[in-house]
Design a protein around this motif. Sequence first.
Motif, PDB file in Angstrom:
ATOM      1  N   VAL A 203       0.732  -1.112   0.098  1.00 27.10           N
ATOM      2  CA  VAL A 203      -0.029  -0.038  -0.008  1.00 27.10           C
ATOM      3  C   VAL A 203       0.763   1.135  -0.159  1.00 27.10           C
ATOM      4  N   ILE A 204       0.349   2.388  -0.647  1.00 28.40           N
ATOM      5  CA  ILE A 204       0.851   3.585  -0.479  1.00 28.40           C
ATOM      6  C   ILE A 204       0.083   4.722  -0.344  1.00 28.40           C
ATOM      7  N   ASP A 205       0.790   5.475   0.699  1.00 29.55           N
ATOM      8  CA  ASP A 205       0.135   6.794   0.953  1.00 29.55           C
ATOM      9  C   ASP A 205       0.847   7.790   0.452  1.00 29.55           C
ATOM     10  N   LEU A 206       0.286   8.103  -0.888  1.00 36.90           N
ATOM     11  CA  LEU A 206       1.034   9.287  -1.664  1.00 36.90           C
ATOM     12  C   LEU A 206       1.589  10.555  -1.022  1.00 36.90           C
ATOM     13  N   CYS A 207       0.415  11.035  -0.254  1.00 35.19           N
ATOM     14  CA  CYS A 207       0.418  12.205   0.247  1.00 35.19           C
ATOM     15  C   CYS A 207       0.336  12.323   1.702  1.00 35.19           C
ATOM     16  N   ALA A 208       1.280  11.897   2.267  1.00 31.33           N
ATOM     17  CA  ALA A 208       0.906  11.372   3.805  1.00 31.33           C
ATOM     18  C   ALA A 208       1.191  12.496   4.564  1.00 31.33           C
ATOM     19  N   GLY A 209       1.799  13.351   4.246  1.00 34.85           N
ATOM     20  CA  GLY A 209       1.912  14.660   5.276  1.00 34.85           C
ATOM     21  C   GLY A 209       2.383  14.128   6.812  1.00 34.85           C
ATOM     22  N   GLY A 210       1.669  14.318   7.649  1.00 35.88           N
ATOM     23  CA  GLY A 210       2.147  14.081   9.120  1.00 35.88           C
ATOM     24  C   GLY A 210       1.869  12.476   9.530  1.00 35.88           C
ATOM     25  N   GLY A 211       1.228  11.784   8.464  1.00 34.39           N
ATOM     26  CA  GLY A 211       1.207  10.651   8.841  1.00 34.39           C
ATOM     27  C   GLY A 211      -0.399  10.012   9.427  1.00 34.39           C
ATOM     28  N   GLY A 212      -1.263  11.088   9.582  1.00 33.22           N
ATOM     29  CA  GLY A 212      -2.428  10.379  10.334  1.00 33.22           C
ATOM     30  C   GLY A 212      -3.074   9.219   9.572  1.00 33.22           C
ATOM     31  N   LYS A 213      -3.314   9.342   8.332  1.00 30.33           N
ATOM     32  CA  LYS A 213      -3.934   8.427   7.653  1.00 30.33           C
ATOM     33  C   LYS A 213      -3.159   7.160   7.433  1.00 30.33           C
ATOM     34  N   THR A 214      -1.732   7.172   7.354  1.00 32.66           N
ATOM     35  CA  THR A 214      -0.840   6.138   7.258  1.00 32.66           C
ATOM     36  C   THR A 214      -0.735   5.147   8.544  1.00 32.66           C
ATOM     37  N   ALA A 229       4.921   5.401   2.830  1.00 32.08           N
ATOM     38  CA  ALA A 229       4.408   6.835   3.078  1.00 32.08           C
ATOM     39  C   ALA A 229       5.169   7.954   2.385  1.00 32.08           C
ATOM     40  N   THR A 230       4.753   8.687   1.437  1.00 28.90           N
ATOM     41  CA  THR A 230       5.669   9.543   0.668  1.00 28.90           C
ATOM     42  C   THR A 230       4.997  11.148   0.751  1.00 28.90           C
ATOM     43  N   ASP A 231       5.633  11.986   0.534  1.00 28.55           N
ATOM     44  CA  ASP A 231       5.340  13.459   0.778  1.00 28.55           C
ATOM     45  C   ASP A 231       6.576  14.285  -0.054  1.00 28.55           C
ATOM     46  N   THR A 232       6.110  15.535  -0.109  1.00 29.78           N
ATOM     47  CA  THR A 232       7.246  16.302  -0.951  1.00 29.78           C
ATOM     48  C   THR A 232       7.386  17.309   0.301  1.00 29.78           C
ATOM     49  N   ASP A 233       6.938  17.251   1.366  1.00 26.62           N
ATOM     50  CA  ASP A 233       6.890  18.317   2.617  1.00 26.62           C
ATOM     51  C   ASP A 233       7.825  17.645   3.562  1.00 26.62           C
ATOM     52  N   ARG A 234       9.404  17.979   3.584  1.00 25.05           N
ATOM     53  CA  ARG A 234      10.110  17.339   4.580  1.00 25.05           C
ATOM     54  C   ARG A 234       9.780  17.464   6.043  1.00 25.05           C
ATOM     55  N   THR A 235       9.185  18.854   6.279  1.00 23.76           N
ATOM     56  CA  THR A 235       8.843  19.082   7.666  1.00 23.76           C
ATOM     57  C   THR A 235       7.576  18.241   8.111  1.00 23.76           C
ATOM     58  N   ARG A 236       6.737  18.179   7.498  1.00 23.27           N
ATOM     59  CA  ARG A 236       5.637  17.488   7.704  1.00 23.27           C
ATOM     60  C   ARG A 236       5.804  15.949   7.820  1.00 23.27           C
ATOM     61  N   ARG A 246       5.315   5.239  18.459  1.00 24.08           N
ATOM     62  CA  ARG A 246       4.620   5.362  19.595  1.00 24.08           C
ATOM     63  C   ARG A 246       3.250   4.833  19.250  1.00 24.08           C
ATOM     64  N   ALA A 247       2.905   4.406  17.955  1.00 21.01           N
ATOM     65  CA  ALA A 247       1.736   3.493  17.719  1.00 21.01           C
ATOM     66  C   ALA A 247       2.169   2.211  17.199  1.00 21.01           C
ATOM     67  N   GLY A 248       3.405   1.598  17.313  1.00 21.96           N
ATOM     68  CA  GLY A 248       3.719   0.319  17.070  1.00 21.96           C
ATOM     69  C   GLY A 248       3.571   0.091  15.574  1.00 21.96           C
ATOM     70  N   ALA A 249       3.582   0.793  14.863  1.00 23.81           N
ATOM     71  CA  ALA A 249       3.450   0.725  13.115  1.00 23.81           C
ATOM     72  C   ALA A 249       4.923   0.627  12.513  1.00 23.81           C
ATOM     73  N   ASN A 250       5.306  -0.676  12.721  1.00 23.49           N
ATOM     74  CA  ASN A 250       6.820  -1.057  12.385  1.00 23.49           C
ATOM     75  C   ASN A 250       6.929  -1.201  10.920  1.00 23.49           C
ATOM     76  N   LEU A 251       5.802  -1.269  10.030  1.00 24.07           N
ATOM     77  CA  LEU A 251       5.850  -1.648   8.822  1.00 24.07           C
ATOM     78  C   LEU A 251       6.091  -0.457   7.854  1.00 24.07           C
ATOM     79  N   ILE A 252       5.952   0.722   8.314  1.00 26.65           N
ATOM     80  CA  ILE A 252       5.880   1.801   7.475  1.00 26.65           C
ATOM     81  C   ILE A 252       7.339   2.170   6.834  1.00 26.65           C
ATOM     82  N   GLU A 253       7.391   2.268   5.601  1.00 31.88           N
ATOM     83  CA  GLU A 253       8.575   2.950   5.129  1.00 31.88           C
ATOM     84  C   GLU A 253       8.406   4.414   4.670  1.00 31.88           C
TER      85      GLU A 253
END
Length: 391
Positions: A203-214, A229-236, A246-253
């Motif tokens: 699965v790809i979250d193309l506009c992940a931002g801060g990752g709430g939906k990720t 999880a990808t985004d063009t905004d480094r800060t977010r 914190r969420a235990g979501a270890n599969l996220i790249e």
Amino acid sequence: MTPAARVQAAIEILDLVIAAARNNGAPADRIVADWFKARRFAGSGDRRAVRDLVFRTIRACGEVPENGRAAMLLLAAGDATLSDLFDGSRHAPAPIASHEVPAHSGVAPAWLVEALALSGIDGPEATALLDRAPLDIRVNMLRAGRAELPPGGERTVAPNGWRYPHGTPIEDTAAWREGMIEVQDTGSQLACEAASARPGESVIDLCAGGGGKTLALAAAMEGLGRLLATDTDRTRLSRLPPRAERAGANLIEIRLLDPNREAQQLADWQGQADAVLVDAPCSGTGTWRRNPEARWRLTPSQLERYVAVQARLLDVAATLVRPGGRLIYVTCSLLDAEGAGQAQAFLDRVGPGWTAEPLALPAGRPRGPGVRLTPGHDGTDGFFIARFRAL
């Protein structure tokens, strides 16, 4: 601070908010916080009262006010108690002169009111855009059972959703600190449900931002599979790693992309994803309950740019989906140009190789090839959600 001094403080802050809205400056929340950082004498009661006055005034003004005083005069015009505080005493606003003109009331600037009406948002549906939003949370099933839920909540229509009164200090709770819950609007949770992410998928979250939906996707996948999880905004995007830990979501790249080079930088994923979520940049007209001054920032030319970016990202996402896979398009906008119209334009471009799938969500109403949620009808932030299947 005296009541009159609080009014004058709100006027000064409103001047800063109005200037920021005209010049793409800081959001109102940050302006309020920074103003009080420089004025340590103000107590917690003063801060709450002034902040409430600032945001009540912002919500009352449709067009961008000339200045903070004109904005506050609009509120005072319907509140004799407030107008009496314009008495010219020490730290108080000057008395109201007969020639002074209050700011204009309304839901939004005239061009936006018209655009919303053409998109089926008017009357009570439009005024509901400026209500105060409740606080929604999602129970993180990757951490379920680690701590008790805070008291005072009630279930929402989202499978793991709970709602609390506005202002509940949820981040002070053990459940939040231990990753059992995440703050997430019910509409946002339902957008993730529409993705139907399953364990073992790619699965790809193309506009992940801060990752709430990720994070919601990771929980739906039960920590199994690949989630990019990808985004063009480094800060977010930099906010996601500590949240994922914190969420235990270890599969996220995580992958930072360059604007307009997304397709090249995701070439290794071409035709590989079971699902791609495109939570595209948009006008945010569905989030005014949380950011009421945002309606002063948007211009017709900015809206056109959002629409162009959304179309480009949909086309990029389509190349990443495997045959039989799905593309989920989401915007927190209520304008058809960014919602139903954008979704239909995508189908028209890609032709018979794609189809729109019906969504059986527990909230929202059909709108074009998708579903739209609104604050007035559904009690959520405003969202448009569509799901496409690659044939």
